[in-house]
Write a protein that holds these residues in place. Structure first.
Motif, short mmCIF file in Angstrom:
data_model
loop_
_atom_site.label_atom_id
_atom_site.label_comp_id
_atom_site.label_asym_id
_atom_site.label_seq_id
_atom_site.Cartn_x
_atom_site.Cartn_y
_atom_site.Cartn_z
N SER A 281 0.82 -1.22 0.00
CA SER A 281 0.00 0.00 0.00
C SER A 281 0.85 1.26 0.00
N ASP A 282 1.81 1.32 0.90
CA ASP A 282 2.59 2.56 1.09
C ASP A 282 3.49 2.87 -0.09
N PHE A 283 3.94 1.85 -0.81
CA PHE A 283 4.88 2.10 -1.91
C PHE A 283 4.21 1.96 -3.28
N GLY A 284 2.87 1.93 -3.28
CA GLY A 284 2.13 1.98 -4.53
C GLY A 284 2.31 0.80 -5.45
N LEU A 285 2.53 -0.40 -4.89
CA LEU A 285 2.65 -1.58 -5.73
C LEU A 285 1.25 -2.05 -6.15
N PRO A 286 1.13 -2.70 -7.31
CA PRO A 286 -0.19 -3.21 -7.71
C PRO A 286 -0.69 -4.23 -6.69
N ASP A 287 -2.00 -4.29 -6.52
CA ASP A 287 -2.59 -5.23 -5.56
C ASP A 287 -2.40 -6.67 -6.04
N PRO A 288 -1.88 -7.53 -5.19
CA PRO A 288 -1.72 -8.94 -5.55
C PRO A 288 -2.93 -9.75 -5.08
N LEU A 289 -2.89 -11.03 -5.34
CA LEU A 289 -3.79 -11.97 -4.69
C LEU A 289 -3.09 -12.42 -3.41
N TRP A 290 -3.79 -12.24 -2.30
CA TRP A 290 -3.16 -12.48 -1.02
C TRP A 290 -3.36 -13.93 -0.54
N ASN A 291 -2.28 -14.48 0.00
CA ASN A 291 -2.38 -15.73 0.75
C ASN A 291 -3.07 -16.83 -0.05
N VAL A 292 -2.43 -17.27 -1.12
CA VAL A 292 -3.08 -18.23 -2.03
C VAL A 292 -2.22 -19.49 -2.18
N ASP A 293 -2.89 -20.56 -2.63
CA ASP A 293 -2.21 -21.80 -3.01
C ASP A 293 -2.10 -21.85 -4.52
N LEU A 294 -0.99 -22.38 -5.00
CA LEU A 294 -0.77 -22.54 -6.44
C LEU A 294 -0.78 -24.03 -6.77
N ARG A 295 -1.39 -24.35 -7.92
CA ARG A 295 -1.52 -25.75 -8.32
C ARG A 295 -1.48 -25.83 -9.84
N LEU A 296 -0.86 -26.86 -10.36
CA LEU A 296 -0.90 -27.10 -11.81
C LEU A 296 -2.29 -27.64 -12.17
N PRO A 297 -2.83 -27.26 -13.33
CA PRO A 297 -4.15 -27.75 -13.72
C PRO A 297 -4.19 -29.29 -13.74
N GLY A 298 -5.03 -29.85 -12.88
CA GLY A 298 -5.14 -31.30 -12.80
C GLY A 298 -3.90 -31.97 -12.28
N GLY A 299 -2.98 -31.16 -11.76
CA GLY A 299 -1.71 -31.72 -11.31
C GLY A 299 -1.46 -31.50 -9.83
N PRO A 300 -0.21 -31.57 -9.44
CA PRO A 300 0.13 -31.52 -8.01
C PRO A 300 0.03 -30.11 -7.44
N HIS A 301 -0.06 -30.09 -6.14
CA HIS A 301 -0.05 -28.84 -5.38
C HIS A 301 1.37 -28.28 -5.38
N LEU A 302 1.51 -27.01 -5.72
CA LEU A 302 2.85 -26.39 -5.81
C LEU A 302 3.26 -25.71 -4.51
N GLY A 303 2.29 -25.39 -3.67
CA GLY A 303 2.61 -24.72 -2.41
C GLY A 303 1.89 -23.40 -2.28
N GLY A 304 1.90 -22.87 -1.08
CA GLY A 304 1.26 -21.59 -0.81
C GLY A 304 2.25 -20.45 -0.85
N VAL A 305 1.76 -19.27 -1.23
CA VAL A 305 2.57 -18.06 -1.20
C VAL A 305 1.77 -16.96 -0.52
N ASP A 306 2.46 -15.95 -0.02
CA ASP A 306 1.79 -14.89 0.72
C ASP A 306 1.20 -13.82 -0.19
N ALA A 307 1.77 -13.63 -1.37
CA ALA A 307 1.22 -12.68 -2.35
C ALA A 307 1.58 -13.18 -3.74
N PHE A 308 0.66 -12.98 -4.69
CA PHE A 308 0.91 -13.47 -6.04
C PHE A 308 0.31 -12.49 -7.05
N TRP A 309 1.14 -12.10 -8.04
CA TRP A 309 0.70 -11.26 -9.14
C TRP A 309 0.61 -12.15 -10.38
#
Length: 354
Positions: free
Chosen positions: A247-275
């Motif tokens: 917020s303070d440094f004017g970065l674009p808003d990310p998706l917060w606190n999300v899990d990433l996964r390959l389509p129909g594939g394995p779980h890649l892990g969670g991240v705190d912010a993702f653009w």
């Protein structure tokens, strides 16, 4: 008449009955001068609390110092070889200086630690200095000292880097906490001290857990429970700082606190912010150094390598970096976002709320 009396005056010192005190007056005067030194009236605490050696330098023998401490005398002995040059209760400052003098400050090193150090660091969860039954003083393991009176000796293989507070050598917060917790059995007190260390910005949770682990305190149930609460609170504070940075440094808003996964594939892990448009992820490293530190780090490293093979840039931030250099961390993230236009498109991943 004068001629008759003058020879008598010269011969008098040879007599055993004539004014002997006059010939001995220089040493008497020196003792009187030593007695007259206004030591007890000085405002400097280092002159109100003196060792036997320091008193000797002022012409006061050990026997005379002991005599001054008898019932009704003007002084008192606080610790072996350490005297307080007034009656009544010693101030907290005088007790601290006495503890350091007893442990031989200036010889091989002595550092105030434990609850006394936390009080000097202005922890509200630590008792006031005058309320402490013991003052913990850390000394090298090779020193031949024993706990006595209100001084409790803490031995260390090597003294930590110290901070100077009000002219006194004080252990860093994380080490002081470990030395304090070693003697605390009340779970609520331990939780309060650990929470204040993080909330007050004194140090990061990882530093505290590292010291508790080195002191072999994590096996105690009330300490382990307090550490679990500390780590949860530490992560929450780090996440708040991450939100503030975006917020303070004017970065674009990310998706917060999300899990990433390959389509129909394995779980890649969670991240705190993702653009997703730039394929940039931020991960907070809030690990604490316990016995399974190597396994945890391996898991972090595997996840990061896997994501980067898929074309996702992972920016690794620590709570300490966010606290001490948020502007630099914002610049790192901004650079990663801007560099995305020069990279090959990343693999498509499914983003799920965590």
């Amino acid at each position: 008449m004068n001629n008759d009396t003058h020879p008598q005056a010269q011969s008098t010192p040879q007599s055993h009955t004539a004014p002997k005190p006059r010939t001995g007056s220089p040493s008497v005067s020196a003792e009187a001068a030593a007695r007259a030194l206004p030591l007890s009236h000085l405002s400097d605490v280092q002159r109100r609390v003196l060792t036997t050696a320091s008193l000797r330098e002022h012409g006061i023998s050990a026997a005379k110092a002991s005599a001054q401490c008898r019932a009704g005398g003007p002084w008192q002995q606080l610790l072996p070889g350490v005297f307080l040059l007034h009656q009544g209760m010693a101030t907290s400052e005088e007790r601290l200086h006495a503890a350091l003098l007893y442990t031989g400050r200036g010889e091989e090193g002595a550092v105030i630690t434990g609850l006394a150090a936390l009080a000097l660091h202005r922890f509200t969860s630590a008792p006031p200095l005058l309320g402490l039954e013991h003052i913990d003083v850390m000394v090298p393991r090779t020193r031949r000292l024993r706990s006595t009176g209100f001084v409790r000796i803490v031995r260390a293989h090597a003294l930590p880097g110290t901070q100077v507070i009000t002219g006194l050598p004080v252990a860093p917060v994380a080490r002081a906490i470990a030395d304090a917790v070693a003697h605390l059995s009340d779970a609520n007190t331990v939780r309060c001290i650990l929470a204040e260390a993080v909330r007050g910005g004194h140090c990061e949770p990882a530093a505290i857990v590292r010291e508790l682990n080195l002191a072999r305190l994590l096996t105690r149930p009330h300490v382990s429970d307090a550490v679990d609460a500390l780590l949860a609170e530490g992560r929450s504070i780090a996440e708040d700082r991450l939100y503030a940075m975006v917020s303070d440094f004017g970065l674009p808003d990310p998706l917060w606190n999300v899990d990433l996964r390959l389509p129909g594939g394995p779980h890649l892990g969670g991240v705190d912010a993702f653009w997703p448009d730039q394929s940039v992820a931020v991960e907070l490293d809030t690990r604490a150094p316990r016995q399974d530190e190597d396994a945890l780090w391996s898991e972090y490293a595997r996840k990061r390598e896997h994501l980067e093979r898929l074309g996702i840039t992972v920016v690794h931030l620590t709570p300490k970096k966010l606290r001490e250099a948020m502007d630099q961390q914002a610049a790192v993230v901004r650079t990663a976002l801007m560099a995305s236009v020069d990279r090959d498109p990343a693999a498509y991943v499914v983003v799920l709320p965590r």
